[in-house]
Design an enzyme around this catalytic site. Structure first.
Site, PDB file in Angstrom:
ATOM      1  N   TYR A  44       1.127  -0.981   0.250  1.00 13.43           N
ATOM      2  CA  TYR A  44      -0.363  -0.351  -0.088  1.00 13.43           C
ATOM      3  C   TYR A  44       0.662   1.312  -0.512  1.00 13.43           C
ATOM      4  CZ  TYR A  44       0.729   0.823   4.739  1.00 13.43           C
ATOM      5  OH  TYR A  44       1.555   1.125   6.580  1.00 13.43           O
ATOM      6  N   LYS A 160       6.220  -2.136   2.392  1.00 12.13           N
ATOM      7  CA  LYS A 160       5.119  -1.667   2.817  1.00 12.13           C
ATOM      8  C   LYS A 160       4.253  -2.281   2.545  1.00 12.13           C
ATOM      9  CE  LYS A 160       3.434   3.139   2.632  1.00 12.13           C
ATOM     10  NZ  LYS A 160       2.829   3.554   4.100  1.00 12.13           N
ATOM     11  N   GLU A 192      11.687   2.818  14.814  1.00 15.98           N
ATOM     12  CA  GLU A 192      10.873   4.093  13.846  1.00 15.98           C
ATOM     13  C   GLU A 192       9.376   3.780  14.719  1.00 15.98           C
ATOM     14  OE1 GLU A 192       9.617   2.592  10.045  1.00 15.98           O
ATOM     15  OE2 GLU A 192       9.239   0.611  10.175  1.00 15.98           O
ATOM     16  N   LEU A 216      11.306   1.147   7.287  1.00 19.77           N
ATOM     17  CA  LEU A 216      10.507   1.673   6.032  1.00 19.77           C
ATOM     18  C   LEU A 216      10.953   2.900   5.990  1.00 19.77           C
ATOM     19  CD1 LEU A 216       7.717   1.142   4.705  1.00 19.77           C
ATOM     20  CD2 LEU A 216       7.166   2.743   4.789  1.00 19.77           C
TER      21      LEU A 216
HETATM   22  N1  PMP Z   1       6.944   3.913   8.793  1.00 23.24           N
HETATM   23  C1  PMP Z   1       6.224   3.161   9.374  1.00 23.24           C
HETATM   24  C2  PMP Z   1       6.517   1.654   9.526  1.00 23.24           C
HETATM   25  C3  PMP Z   1       4.984   3.988   8.337  1.00 23.24           C
HETATM   26  O1  PMP Z   1       3.818   2.949   8.171  1.00 23.24           O
HETATM   27  C4  PMP Z   1       5.322   4.865   8.159  1.00 23.24           C
HETATM   28  C5  PMP Z   1       3.964   5.023   6.768  1.00 23.24           C
HETATM   29  N2  PMP Z   1       3.242   4.982   6.026  1.00 23.24           N
HETATM   30  C6  PMP Z   1       6.753   5.416   7.475  1.00 23.24           C
HETATM   31  C7  PMP Z   1       7.882   4.964   8.093  1.00 23.24           C
HETATM   32  C8  PMP Z   1       6.551   7.397   6.927  1.00 23.24           C
HETATM   33  O2  PMP Z   1       6.646   6.767   5.350  1.00 23.24           O
HETATM   34  P1  PMP Z   1       6.314   8.218   4.482  1.00 23.24           P
HETATM   35  O3  PMP Z   1       6.583   9.336   5.036  1.00 23.24           O
HETATM   36  O4  PMP Z   1       6.365   6.939   3.306  1.00 23.24           O
HETATM   37  O5  PMP Z   1       5.057   8.334   5.365  1.00 23.24           O
END
Ligand code: PMP
Length: 296
Positions: A44, A160, A192, A216
């Site tokens: 996603y 993701k 994170e 991620l």
């Molecule tokens: N880490 C995780 C585990 C996440 O779910 C997300 C958001 N989807 C992020 C980091 C941040 O990623 P982004 O800046 O691409 O939204």
């Protein structure tokens, strides 16, 4: 266009996208045999919308392609086509500020089987909009409070996928503790946040975990680090311990829907004077300014 009611924090009467069609949300149906439903065999993206314009589209579609490639999902992103779907959803739902959620599954083989279906099985592609006050998030004024929890997710967090049960449990643990979010810990080090990347600031230096399979690769993270460097702010990409975080001058998170959000408390320990940090607020401003310039 018909008026779109908004009850509490839930959008109603949306037009959503499903496999080539724009449908009222109640008419969009996915099979019980869909691998997204049975195996969480799906990826996603969440892209934010400000002033009716899409932020960081390019980064999100590139990561979508990477997620598919890593999982062997036979899908070639067509950026123009996907952009058109995003634009249509913004227009059809009159979305000014919020998010577009995109989910792509390995499709519906018509039965349940651990073995992947043939590569030519059509993927399932769903997109829908969510209204949200991204700019006026009240947490900007107070900052967020977080607790630490053990990171119990699988070891390919760089992909993701929609396997979001553990992050959801972490979020519930945070809620039960009366705070806003959870930072996940592996071998004493912060990986994170439940749905965001985590940062600390010590003696003016911004520290965030290096890229790898453990986190991620946030699209917002990449942009924020680039803006920080061009603003002559010092950046160090390395793992940091939860103790280090509690002793930091500031902390913050980034994600597509929160942009840059200050963190003022970790496991009950107040950071600095307990108000949003200077670096976090400056980076939020920089991020918003640049992203709005580049929004499409
Ligand atoms: N880490 C995780 C585990 C996440 O779910 C997300 C958001 N989807 C992020 C980091 C941040 O990623 P982004 O800046 O691409 O939204």
């Amino acid at each position: 266009m018909r008026p779109r009611p908004h009850y509490g924090d839930r959008d109603m009467g949306r037009i959503v996208y499903l496999n080539g069609d724009y449908l009222p949300e109640e008419e969009a149906k996915v099979s019980v045999f869909d691998r997204g439903f049975l195996f969480a065999d799906a990826v996603y993206e969440v892209t934010s919308v400000l002033d009716g314009k899409i932020i960081a589209f390019d980064g999100h579609v590139k990561r979508l392609q990477r997620s598919c490639d890593e999982l062997g999902i036979d899908y070639q992103v067509n950026e123009d086509e996907l952009m058109e779907v995003h634009r249509q959803l913004v227009a059809k739902n009159d979305l000014k500020e919020g998010m577009i959620y995109l989910q792509l599954t390995r499709g519906n083989p018509g039965d349940r089987d651990f073995v992947y279906p043939p590569a030519d099985t059509p993927v399932t592609l769903v997109l829908f909009t969510q209204t949200a006050n991204l700019l006026d998030n009240p947490k900007i004024k107070t900052g967020m409070k977080v607790i630490s929890v053990e990171d119990q997710r699988w070891s390919r967090r760089d992909i993701k996928t929609v396997q979001l049960l553990y992050p959801s449990m972490a979020k519930m643990a945070a809620k039960a503790a009366g705070v806003d979010d959870a930072w996940m810990i592996e071998d004493g080090h912060v990986t994170e946040g439940s749905s965001n990347n985590a940062y600390i600031v010590k003696d003016g230096k911004i520290i965030t975990r290096h890229l790898g399979n453990e986190i991620l690769h946030g699209i917002t993270r990449a942009a924020v680090l680039a803006y920080a460097k061009s603003a002559q702010m010092e950046v160090e990409e390395r793992a940091f311990t939860i103790e280090e975080a509690k002793a930091a001058d500031e902390a913050f998170i980034t994600s597509a829907s929160t942009f840059v959000m200050p963190v003022v408390e970790i496991d009950g320990v107040t950071l600095g004077d307990g108000t949003p940090g200077e670096s976090a607020l400056r980076l939020r401003e920089l991020y918003l300014e640049e992203s709005r310039k580049q929004a499409v």
